[in-house]
Design an enzyme around this catalytic site. Structure first.
Site, PDB file in Angstrom:
ATOM      1  CE  LYS A   1     -52.443  20.324   6.986  1.00 51.26           C
ATOM      2  NZ  LYS A   1     -53.743  19.798   6.897  1.00 51.26           N
TER       3      LYS A   1
ATOM      4  NE  ARG B   1     -51.334  16.359   2.040  1.00 48.13           N
ATOM      5  CZ  ARG B   1     -51.492  17.518   2.002  1.00 48.13           C
ATOM      6  NH1 ARG B   1     -50.540  18.488   2.211  1.00 48.13           N
ATOM      7  NH2 ARG B   1     -52.729  18.175   1.663  1.00 48.13           N
TER       8      ARG B   1
ATOM      9  NE  ARG C   1     -60.923  25.002   2.590  1.00 46.55           N
ATOM     10  CZ  ARG C   1     -59.936  24.583   3.057  1.00 46.55           C
ATOM     11  NH1 ARG C   1     -59.258  25.168   4.188  1.00 46.55           N
ATOM     12  NH2 ARG C   1     -59.823  23.626   2.614  1.00 46.55           N
TER      13      ARG C   1
ATOM     14  NE  ARG D   1     -57.565  24.492  -1.391  1.00 51.71           N
ATOM     15  CZ  ARG D   1     -56.990  23.844  -0.623  1.00 51.71           C
ATOM     16  NH1 ARG D   1     -57.050  24.823   0.674  1.00 51.71           N
ATOM     17  NH2 ARG D   1     -56.635  22.749  -0.319  1.00 51.71           N
TER      18      ARG D   1
ATOM     19  NE  ARG E   1     -57.178  17.509  -0.467  1.00 49.45           N
ATOM     20  CZ  ARG E   1     -57.619  18.915   0.356  1.00 49.45           C
ATOM     21  NH1 ARG E   1     -58.470  19.354   0.493  1.00 49.45           N
ATOM     22  NH2 ARG E   1     -56.416  19.312   0.701  1.00 49.45           N
TER      23      ARG E   1
HETATM   24  P1  AMP Z   1     -53.103  21.483   0.972  1.00 48.78           P
HETATM   25  O1  AMP Z   1     -53.627  22.693   0.772  1.00 48.78           O
HETATM   26  O2  AMP Z   1     -52.073  21.138   1.851  1.00 48.78           O
HETATM   27  O3  AMP Z   1     -54.265  20.613   1.181  1.00 48.78           O
HETATM   28  O4  AMP Z   1     -52.626  20.725  -0.472  1.00 48.78           O
HETATM   29  C1  AMP Z   1     -53.577  20.635  -1.533  1.00 48.78           C
HETATM   30  C2  AMP Z   1     -52.808  19.580  -2.368  1.00 48.78           C
HETATM   31  O5  AMP Z   1     -51.617  19.905  -2.941  1.00 48.78           O
HETATM   32  C3  AMP Z   1     -52.939  18.284  -2.037  1.00 48.78           C
HETATM   33  O6  AMP Z   1     -54.040  17.583  -1.970  1.00 48.78           O
HETATM   34  C4  AMP Z   1     -51.935  17.590  -2.651  1.00 48.78           C
HETATM   35  O7  AMP Z   1     -52.486  17.277  -4.009  1.00 48.78           O
HETATM   36  C5  AMP Z   1     -51.005  18.514  -2.913  1.00 48.78           C
HETATM   37  N1  AMP Z   1     -49.795  18.497  -2.043  1.00 48.78           N
HETATM   38  C6  AMP Z   1     -49.675  19.621  -0.985  1.00 48.78           C
HETATM   39  N2  AMP Z   1     -48.663  19.076  -0.276  1.00 48.78           N
HETATM   40  C7  AMP Z   1     -48.367  17.922  -0.609  1.00 48.78           C
HETATM   41  C8  AMP Z   1     -47.199  16.885  -0.077  1.00 48.78           C
HETATM   42  N3  AMP Z   1     -46.487  17.276   0.945  1.00 48.78           N
HETATM   43  N4  AMP Z   1     -47.155  15.713  -0.854  1.00 48.78           N
HETATM   44  C9  AMP Z   1     -47.872  15.544  -1.713  1.00 48.78           C
HETATM   45  N5  AMP Z   1     -48.679  16.254  -2.522  1.00 48.78           N
HETATM   46  C10 AMP Z   1     -49.067  17.751  -1.748  1.00 48.78           C
END
Ligand code: AMP
Length: 191
Positions: A13, A88, A127, A135, A146
């Site tokens: 994404k 989400r 990654r 990360r 996740r």
């Molecule tokens: P991402 O980089 O989008 O994979 O997000 C990394 C982490 O941030 C996720 O695993 C969640 O812990 C938190 N996070 C990101 N976006 C959201 C969201 N829309 N709702 C809740 N937690 C989020």
């Protein structure tokens, strides 16, 4: 044009959003990036979110919806935006809908990037090595958590957008260029 890029962690994404941002002049709103910036800056939001993120869980709907509501007000979003990692949960999707409706805006397209889980595990392993584990949530154990969260809380959003007639699915298993081309095809036909 307001878009949502949808898909499990590691689906690409962020990579695709970065490209669409350039080609279409859209703002790229990655809630994961916003939260990581807050963690790095040690803000109250970051303090609340850090441990939750490292555990592969979701931060609260209230918290993240507040962050997005503020971000969408910024001038660079006026010409359209790409949401990456938000919504989400169904509650987030409903909150977003209400937020946009109040501004006379809407989501024009939701593009689901479909990938298979075994491939995702391999990607995250790659990654994690590339970034030297930068990360905290980039490891296979957390990825599995996740993915569970994605299946239980995020995938159930899809019928919400399907019912609105804005949901499109592309095959995320090709090269980055192929996936970009598939997304551009969807946008050309629908938006
Ligand atoms: P991402 O980089 O989008 O994979 O997000 C990394 C982490 O941030 C996720 O695993 C969640 O812990 C938190 N996070 C990101 N976006 C959201 C969201 N829309 N709702 C809740 N937690 C989020």
């Amino acid at each position: 044009m307001n878009l949502i890029l949808f898909g499990p962690p590691g689906a690409g994404k962020g990579t695709q959003a970065t490209r669409l941002k350039e080609t279409h002049g859209l703002a790229h709103l990655s809630t994961g990036d916003m939260l990581r910036a807050a963690v790095a800056a040690g803000t109250p939001l970051g303090k609340e979110a850090g441990a939750i993120m490292a555990a592969g869980k979701l931060v609260s709907d209230e918290l993240i919806c507040g962050v997005v509501a503020e971000r969408i007000e910024e001038p660079d979003c006026a010409g359209g935006f790409i949401l990456d990692g938000f919504p989400r949960t169904v509650a987030q999707a409903e909150a977003l809908d209400a937020l946009l409706a109040a501004k006379g805006k809407r989501i024009d397209a939701v593009v689901e990037i479909k990938v298979d889980e075994a491939a995702l595990v391999a990607r995250i392993e790659g990654r994690s090595k590339e970034t030297g584990g930068a990360r905290a949530d980039d490891n296979v154990e957390t990825l599995k958590k996740r993915l569970d969260v994605y299946r239980a809380q995020t995938a159930p959003i899809l019928p919400f957008y399907e019912a609105k007639g804005v949901l499109h699915t592309v095959d995320g298993m090709g090269s980055i260029d192929e996936v970009t081309a598939a997304i551009e095809g969807v946008l050309a036909e629908t938006v």
